[in-house]
Design a protein around this motif. Structure first.
Motif, PDB file in Angstrom:
ATOM      1  N   GLY A   1       0.827  -1.198   0.000  1.00 24.40           N
ATOM      2  CA  GLY A   1       0.000   0.000   0.000  1.00 24.40           C
ATOM      3  C   GLY A   1       0.860   1.246   0.000  1.00 24.40           C
TER       4      GLY A   1
ATOM      5  N   MET B   1      -7.870  -1.585   4.244  1.00 18.01           N
ATOM      6  CA  MET B   1      -7.858  -2.949   3.734  1.00 18.01           C
ATOM      7  C   MET B   1      -8.765  -3.839   4.581  1.00 18.01           C
TER       8      MET B   1
ATOM      9  N   TYR C   1      -7.268  -7.138   5.960  1.00 20.31           N
ATOM     10  CA  TYR C   1      -5.916  -6.974   6.472  1.00 20.31           C
ATOM     11  C   TYR C   1      -5.320  -8.240   7.088  1.00 20.31           C
TER      12      TYR C   1
ATOM     13  N   VAL D   1      -3.683  -9.846   4.362  1.00 19.14           N
ATOM     14  CA  VAL D   1      -2.501  -9.085   3.968  1.00 19.14           C
ATOM     15  C   VAL D   1      -1.307  -9.464   4.834  1.00 19.14           C
TER      16      VAL D   1
END
Length: 229
Positions: free
Chosen positions: A47, A110, A113, A116
């Protein structure tokens, strides 16, 4: 795939950053510098947005590389660091190849997340480091009114875990693109479930912290990772 930040990329680069980064008011740079530290090799920023952290990462000896979903944001990042367009939940990076990963002020953007973090753990080398710098889950969110910088007012909603555009200000990001929220136990638990070992913490912003930063590490091949159980 069109990203929500595409529509605000020009405003973000030319207005928001210009007014919000002068003097590192909430300690983002300080937290990143303290937890990432000196190093060498690739530092992947998940990001990366317009690439505003590339110079700091480079000053610490790392070679910054960025990934972001928003073509509009990457248009500004181009030239500041090597970039690739992609989803944070499916990083276009080979497993076990990156010595460092950073995630700076993006986890609330997000909704996935935890996935992620699992991807970050996947691409990290054994003993590789992940530094997360994000809005403080206890003092920032749709439940927190920061109109008075000396006394944050916390309203019901912290424990719910939610996405919202509700905001105490019209000059920030949340009212434009929305924000996801994880209570502190859920956020830290996501690191453990990703197979990461929590190593260090710091906060930024005064008098009430606006930023929580976490340093975590992928377990080495010969050392089992920390369990969430």
């Amino acid at each position: 795939m069109k990203a929500s930040y595409d529509e605000i990329a020009d405003w973000y680069e030319n207005e928001f950053l210009a007014s919000s980064r002068i003097g590192d008011p909430i300690g983002i740079d300080r937290c990143l510098r303290a937890l990432l530290g000196q190093g060498s090799g690739i530092c992947l920023e998940i990001g990366c947005g317009t690439g505003v952290h590339a110079d700091l990462v480079r000053s610490l000896g790392w070679s910054p590389v960025g990934v972001d979903l928003s073509a509009g944001m990457l248009g500004y990042a181009n030239g500041r660091l090597p970039i690739v367009q992609g989803a944070a939940e499916r990083l276009p990076i080979a497993s076990g190849t990156v010595p460092a990963v950073i995630s700076v002020m993006v986890h609330t953007d997000m909704p996935g997340y935890p996935a992620v973090l699992r991807e970050a753990a996947r691409v990290l080398r054994p003993d590789g480091v992940l530094v997360h710098v994000g809005v403080h889950p206890c003092f920032c969110g749709g439940f927190a009114d920061r109109t008075d910088p000396a006394a944050v007012v916390i309203k019901p909603g912290y424990v719910d875990g939610h996405w919202t555009k509700a905001s105490w200000t019209t000059r920030g990001l949340r009212n434009r693109v929305g924000s996801s929220h994880w209570p502190l136990p859920d956020l830290l638990g996501a690191f453990l479930r990703a197979g990461l070992t929590l190593e260090a913490f710091t906060e930024g912003g005064t008098p009430v912290p606006a930023v929580l930063a976490v340093k975590a590490r992928r377990a080495s091949r010969d050392r089992p990772h920390q369990s969430s159980r």
